[in-house]
Scaffold this motif. Structure first.
Motif, short mmCIF file in Angstrom:
data_model
loop_
_atom_site.label_atom_id
_atom_site.label_comp_id
_atom_site.label_asym_id
_atom_site.label_seq_id
_atom_site.Cartn_x
_atom_site.Cartn_y
_atom_site.Cartn_z
N SER A 1 -8.50 14.03 -2.58
CA SER A 1 -8.39 13.16 -3.75
C SER A 1 -8.63 11.71 -3.33
CB SER A 1 -6.99 13.28 -4.36
OG SER A 1 -6.03 12.69 -3.49
N TRP A 2 -8.89 10.84 -4.31
CA TRP A 2 -9.09 9.42 -4.02
C TRP A 2 -7.85 8.82 -3.35
CZ3 TRP A 2 -13.27 6.99 -3.19
CH2 TRP A 2 -14.43 7.25 -3.91
N GLY A 3 -6.67 9.26 -3.80
CA GLY A 3 -5.43 8.71 -3.24
C GLY A 3 -5.30 9.03 -1.76
N ILE A 4 -5.65 10.26 -1.39
CA ILE A 4 -5.59 10.63 0.03
C ILE A 4 -6.71 9.93 0.80
CG2 ILE A 4 -5.91 12.57 1.62
CD1 ILE A 4 -4.15 14.22 -0.20
N ARG B 1 0.16 5.20 -6.77
CA ARG B 1 0.24 4.02 -5.90
C ARG B 1 0.09 2.75 -6.75
NH1 ARG B 1 -1.33 4.54 -0.90
NH2 ARG B 1 -3.12 5.87 -1.37
N THR C 1 7.99 6.82 -2.01
CA THR C 1 8.10 8.24 -2.40
C THR C 1 9.54 8.70 -2.61
OG1 THR C 1 7.96 8.76 -0.06
CG2 THR C 1 5.94 8.96 -1.34
N ASN D 1 2.65 21.44 2.57
CA ASN D 1 3.19 20.54 1.54
C ASN D 1 4.62 20.13 1.81
OD1 ASN D 1 0.98 20.15 -0.11
ND2 ASN D 1 1.32 22.08 -1.19
N GLN E 1 -16.28 6.68 -9.43
CA GLN E 1 -15.33 5.89 -8.62
C GLN E 1 -13.98 5.81 -9.35
OE1 GLN E 1 -15.89 4.03 -5.44
NE2 GLN E 1 -17.33 5.75 -5.49
N PRO E 2 -12.90 5.62 -8.61
CA PRO E 2 -11.57 5.60 -9.25
C PRO E 2 -11.28 4.25 -9.92
CG PRO E 2 -11.34 5.28 -6.90
CD PRO E 2 -12.81 5.46 -7.15
N ASP F 1 5.07 10.96 3.12
CA ASP F 1 5.76 10.99 1.83
C ASP F 1 7.21 11.44 1.97
OD1 ASP F 1 3.47 10.17 0.63
OD2 ASP F 1 2.98 12.07 -0.35
N PHE G 1 0.81 -1.23 0.00
CA PHE G 1 0.00 0.00 0.00
C PHE G 1 0.84 1.28 0.00
CE2 PHE G 1 -2.55 3.29 2.12
CZ PHE G 1 -3.64 3.31 1.26
N ASN G 2 1.93 1.29 0.76
CA ASN G 2 2.72 2.53 0.86
C ASN G 2 3.41 2.85 -0.47
OD1 ASN G 2 2.07 3.05 3.50
ND2 ASN G 2 3.84 1.97 4.34
N ILE G 3 3.38 4.11 -0.83
CA ILE G 3 4.01 4.55 -2.09
C ILE G 3 5.50 4.77 -1.83
CG2 ILE G 3 4.03 6.38 -3.85
CD1 ILE G 3 1.07 6.95 -3.06
N ILE H 1 8.17 2.36 7.85
CA ILE H 1 8.98 2.60 6.64
C ILE H 1 10.44 2.81 7.00
CG2 ILE H 1 9.41 4.31 4.80
CD1 ILE H 1 6.32 4.68 4.66
N ARG I 1 2.90 4.50 10.47
CA ARG I 1 3.32 3.89 9.20
C ARG I 1 4.71 4.40 8.80
NH1 ARG I 1 -1.44 5.44 5.49
NH2 ARG I 1 -0.05 4.60 3.89
N SER J 1 -1.76 15.84 -6.13
CA SER J 1 -2.49 14.99 -5.19
C SER J 1 -3.61 14.20 -5.89
CB SER J 1 -3.08 15.85 -4.08
OG SER J 1 -3.83 15.07 -3.22
N ASP J 2 -4.18 14.78 -6.94
CA ASP J 2 -5.29 14.11 -7.64
C ASP J 2 -4.85 12.82 -8.32
OD1 ASP J 2 -3.75 15.81 -9.35
OD2 ASP J 2 -5.25 15.52 -10.92
N LEU K 1 4.07 14.24 -5.89
CA LEU K 1 2.75 14.11 -5.27
C LEU K 1 2.29 15.39 -4.59
CD1 LEU K 1 2.90 10.49 -3.77
CD2 LEU K 1 1.44 11.30 -5.64
N SER K 2 3.27 16.15 -4.07
CA SER K 2 2.85 17.38 -3.38
C SER K 2 2.19 18.35 -4.36
CB SER K 2 4.03 18.03 -2.67
OG SER K 2 4.91 18.60 -3.61
N ARG L 1 -2.64 10.68 -6.90
CA ARG L 1 -2.04 9.82 -5.87
C ARG L 1 -2.48 8.35 -6.01
NH1 ARG L 1 0.54 11.11 -1.20
NH2 ARG L 1 0.72 9.40 0.29
N HIS L 2 -3.78 8.12 -6.22
CA HIS L 2 -4.28 6.74 -6.30
C HIS L 2 -3.62 5.98 -7.46
CE1 HIS L 2 -6.80 8.72 -9.31
NE2 HIS L 2 -7.15 7.54 -9.77
N LYS M 1 -7.27 3.61 5.39
CA LYS M 1 -6.34 2.68 6.06
C LYS M 1 -6.02 3.18 7.47
CE LYS M 1 -4.87 -0.55 3.08
NZ LYS M 1 -6.21 -1.03 2.76
N GLU N 1 -7.82 7.03 0.23
CA GLU N 1 -7.35 5.66 0.50
C GLU N 1 -6.44 5.64 1.74
OE1 GLU N 1 -7.21 4.18 -4.20
OE2 GLU N 1 -5.40 4.89 -3.23
#
Lengths: 551, 203
Positions: B21-24, A478, A382, B62, A439-440, B86, A378-380, B118, B114, A471-472, A467-468, A474-475, B30, B26
């Motif tokens: 956003s969807w990524g955030i 990942r 970065t 940021n 939905q994504p 991040d 799950f973790n990106i 890491i 988390r 953000s849109d 990503l900073s 991010r999903h 969690k 998610e």
């Protein structure tokens, strides 16, 4: 000889995935093998003369017990619907972890028949409901009560007495989360307990018809012949709810497909096969023909595929019998290459499944690799760079990057969650409201968007900095890093384009469940049959491993 | 009782509905699952935070530095947490990272937990007088006990703890000595024959 794994960019196309068939890797078959040594018991059967009431069945081994609790209820014919919007069903079921006490049964009696609006607890593992195939059910009860066995032709045509319309697990509606059970030795494959529920429901349907027939005519009634029972499975109506699952669980999808691909690769790499293995393959293939000829559908789309499958398998049988010699080196590789050259996707995948039949030593170890610890990925990462991300996308999504998402037909549809049923739905964004709540699940479109963005970014930029500002995305960032490690994790098609056939996604998942006789009722839902031909519970100790072709 | 799966899904959807956003979303799904699993009131804090977001403003951060001061409004715990997660490999070099006002600071806890996993290092978090030790995302200990976590903190300190023994050398020596009582004193013949390998490495 080294055979390469098949190219994900070919295998993961929807048309290919929508041609998959059940195999030895399928979850209902691995469930039967896992639980064959368990003690099966009908613990309680309190139904009234019309077959309404409560029944309990269990599987037990040492201290572990799983109990299916069945609630059969009276409903009016006009209340019976297979659609997910239904609120009443002929029967509702839950699989309980252990032996339920009376107060558990009382609690569940109020909750289980209400399904999505009921509340379950961590002691319940799976939840389902089913409706009678009224025509078949009534015919069977009528026949048995008159001392006769039912019309086999009618039964064969339908294939079941009941069909389920949903099977829930993994924390839905308060059910136990998967983490509570995942370390149990017997849960070493996906959907094990869902399969157990469906299998025990099948037995309940036989016991229920026998019970009603006996009450109707105590003197003359006979039980349904076990040989006929065996020919019956459990039906299932499946809608779009299942489709997003395979998008939302990429590592799991990878592990399913990877297991199939590894099995095929290893079988193709066998230099010499022994006569027994040849015999199992040939017999399974020959017997499987009746699975095709008894595959009924009103869907023109599916009927074409069945016709082509039958034609090609007959052609393949002629080739096998007249031209092919198993004495050659790497016979299954030769067969595979012939199939690729001479037949269609539906036939290739059909025979690939049958190729696994003789090779338990190859297939069994793969079954335990079909689950996934998804949270581990799950973790990106970065600290990696935009260049890394670009390389991953260009390597893993070559065809998707060619799609032009400026064209309306390529983003015509959108996936959303229905407010009424909290279930996934699919609609035309140019005709329906709601696309702003999409939905994504439009992975292809979002990957292309990400790729366009990184083409404008510096290669050395690290992902945290990317990503900073983005953000849109991010999903999808990942996801790309997950896909890097899992080549079969992604559908290599555009799931929102105008040419998508959503039932291909359903069929992929259902083939891994072990479903037979896919019967599309539209491009968005289908009916299937599970456990048709499977051993009955009392036969589990020693059963024919190729039952799926031999009933 | 709600399952963790329901908690994750609902938190994710609510976060998306709040404009993230969807990524955030998610990440938050969690995280709330994690908080509830560790016994912290994740759902309650997320809910309260989203209620206050509808009427109040929060500052987005940021780029995290050693000292971080919000200008006008308290920091949003979610964007702060995402940025920390991040950038954690860059933040490792600071002995202490300080923030002034953070709203609903409990919500940064899972991001730090988390991050601890890491880095493979424990993280110590101080929210005014409340302290937390985040141990590689395996456990979280705190002195919060039954008190409510504050809805805003004035000073938040984060220490990434270097991996080192948390016992003295004397304690180790003593324990090691006791463990030696399980060893066998080697006689000459045992020295010659029991190891398997040769006595010289020159061959």
């Amino acid at each position: 000889m080294q055979v390469e794994l098949r190219n994900p960019n070919t295998i993961m196309k929807l048309s290919k995935l929508g041609s998959f068939h059940q195999s030895k890797l399928s979850f209902l078959r691995s469930f039967l093998n896992e639980f064959k040594d368990w003690e099966y018991k009908k613990d309680s059967f309190s139904l009234d003369e019309n077959g309404y009431g409560t029944a309990i069945y269990s599987f037990k081994k040492k201290d572990r017990v799983y109990s299916l609790i069945c609630f059969a209820n009276r409903i009016n014919d006009d209340e019976r619907s297979d659609r997910v919007i239904a609120t009443k069903w002929d029967a509702a079921f839950t699989l309980y972890d252990g032996v339920p006490a009376q107060h558990d049964i009382e609690r569940l009696k109020n909750e289980v028949p209400r399904q999505e609006v009921g509340r379950l607890s961590y002691k319940e593992l799976t939840l389902s409901r089913a409706n009678k195939s009224v025509r078949v059910f009534n015919h069977v009860v009528e026949s048995l009560s008159n001392g006769k066995q039912p019309n086999i032709e009618l039964l064969k045509k339908v294939g079941y007495l009941y069909r389920t319309t949903a099977v829930y697990g993994s924390g839905k509606f308060g059910l136990a989360d998967r983490f509570r059970i995942k370390n149990r030795e017997e849960i070493n494959g996906p959907f094990r307990l869902e399969m157990m529920l469906v299998y025990l429901v099948r037995q309940f349907t036989f016991d229920q018809v026998n019970h009603i027939a006996r009450f109707r005519n105590p003197k003359n009634a006979v039980n349904l012949d076990p040989k006929i029972c065996k020919k019956l499975g459990i039906g299932n109506s499946t809608g779009l709810g299942m489709a997003p699952f395979i998008v939302n669980h990429p590592t799991l999808l990878n592990n399913w497909i990877m297991s199939r691909e590894i099995a095929l690769k290893k079988i193709r790499e066998i230099k010499r096969v022994n006569p027994k293995e040849v015999e199992i393959f040939k017999r399974s293939l020959k017997n499987s023909i009746k699975n095709i000829t008894s595959w009924n559908t009103e869907s023109e789309y599916q009927q074409k595929k069945i016709d082509s499958l039958l034609k090609n398998i007959k052609k393949f049988l002629i080739f096998m019998n007249k031209k092919f010699n198993f004495e050659v080196d790497y016979p299954f590789n030769e067969i595979y290459l012939w199939l690729e050259k001479e037949t269609c996707d539906e036939s290739i995948e059909y025979v690939v499944s049958i190729m696994m039949e003789p090779f338990d030593d190859i297939v069994k170890p793969l079954i335990s690799q079909m689950s996934s610890e998804e949270d581990r990925y799950f973790n990106i990462p970065t600290d990696r760079s935009v260049k890394d991300l670009k390389n991953i996308i260009e390597k893993r999504y070559p065809d998707i990057l060619k799609i032009n998402f400026d064209k309306k037909e390529n983003y015509k549809n959108f996936w959303f969650i229905s407010k009424n049923k909290e279930e996934p739905r699919y609609a035309n964004r140019f005709e329906e409201d709601g696309s702003e709540l999409e939905q994504p699940l439009a992975i292809a479109r979002d990957i292309k968007k990400l790729h366009n963005k990184i083409l404008l970014s510096k290669d050395i930029l690290t992902i945290d900095k990317f990503l900073s500002q983005n953000s849109d995305l991010r999903h999808i960032v990942r996801r790309a890093f997950i896909i890097e490690k899992f080549p079969y994790a992604e559908i290599q098609d555009n799931t929102i384009g105008d040419k998508v056939i959503p039932i291909d996604m359903l069929r992929l998942k259902l083939s891994f469940f072990g479903a037979l006789k896919f019967d599309p009722r539209s491009d968005k839902w289908l009916r299937i049959c599970m456990f048709q031909g499977a051993p009955l519970p009392q036969e589990l100790k020693n059963f024919d491993q190729q039952w799926v072709y031999n009933f | 009782m709600k399952s963790l799966s329901e908690i994750e899904t609902t938190s994710k959807r609510a976060t998306k509905a709040m404009g993230f956003s969807w990524g955030i979303a998610e990440e938050v799904g969690k995280n709330i699952r994690l908080l509830e699993l560790f016994g912290f009131p994740g759902i309650k804090n997320l809910n309260e935070y989203y209620k206050s977001r509808r009427i109040s403003k929060f500052e987005t951060i940021n780029l995290i530095n050693e000292k971080n001061n919000s200008q006008k409004f308290p920091f949003c715990p979610i964007t702060l947490g995402v940025s920390f997660l991040d950038q954690v490999r860059n933040l490792e070099k600071f002995s202490k990272i300080i923030f002034n006002k953070i709203s609903y600071p409990l919500l940064i806890l899972p991001f730090l937990s988390r991050s601890s996993e890491i880095l493979g290092k424990k993280i110590h978090l101080k929210l005014d007088q409340h302290e937390f030790l985040l141990n590689l995302n395996v456990t979280i200990s705190s002195n919060l006990h039954h008190e409510e976590c504050p809805i805003i903190t004035n000073i938040t300190e984060i220490n990434i703890i270097e991996n080192k023994d948390n016992f003295s050398n004397d304690d180790w020596e003593n324990l090691y000595k006791i463990s030696e009582e399980t060893f066998v004193d080697e006689s000459e013949s045992l020295k010659q024959g029991a190891a398997g390998a040769g006595l010289t490495d020159n061959d």
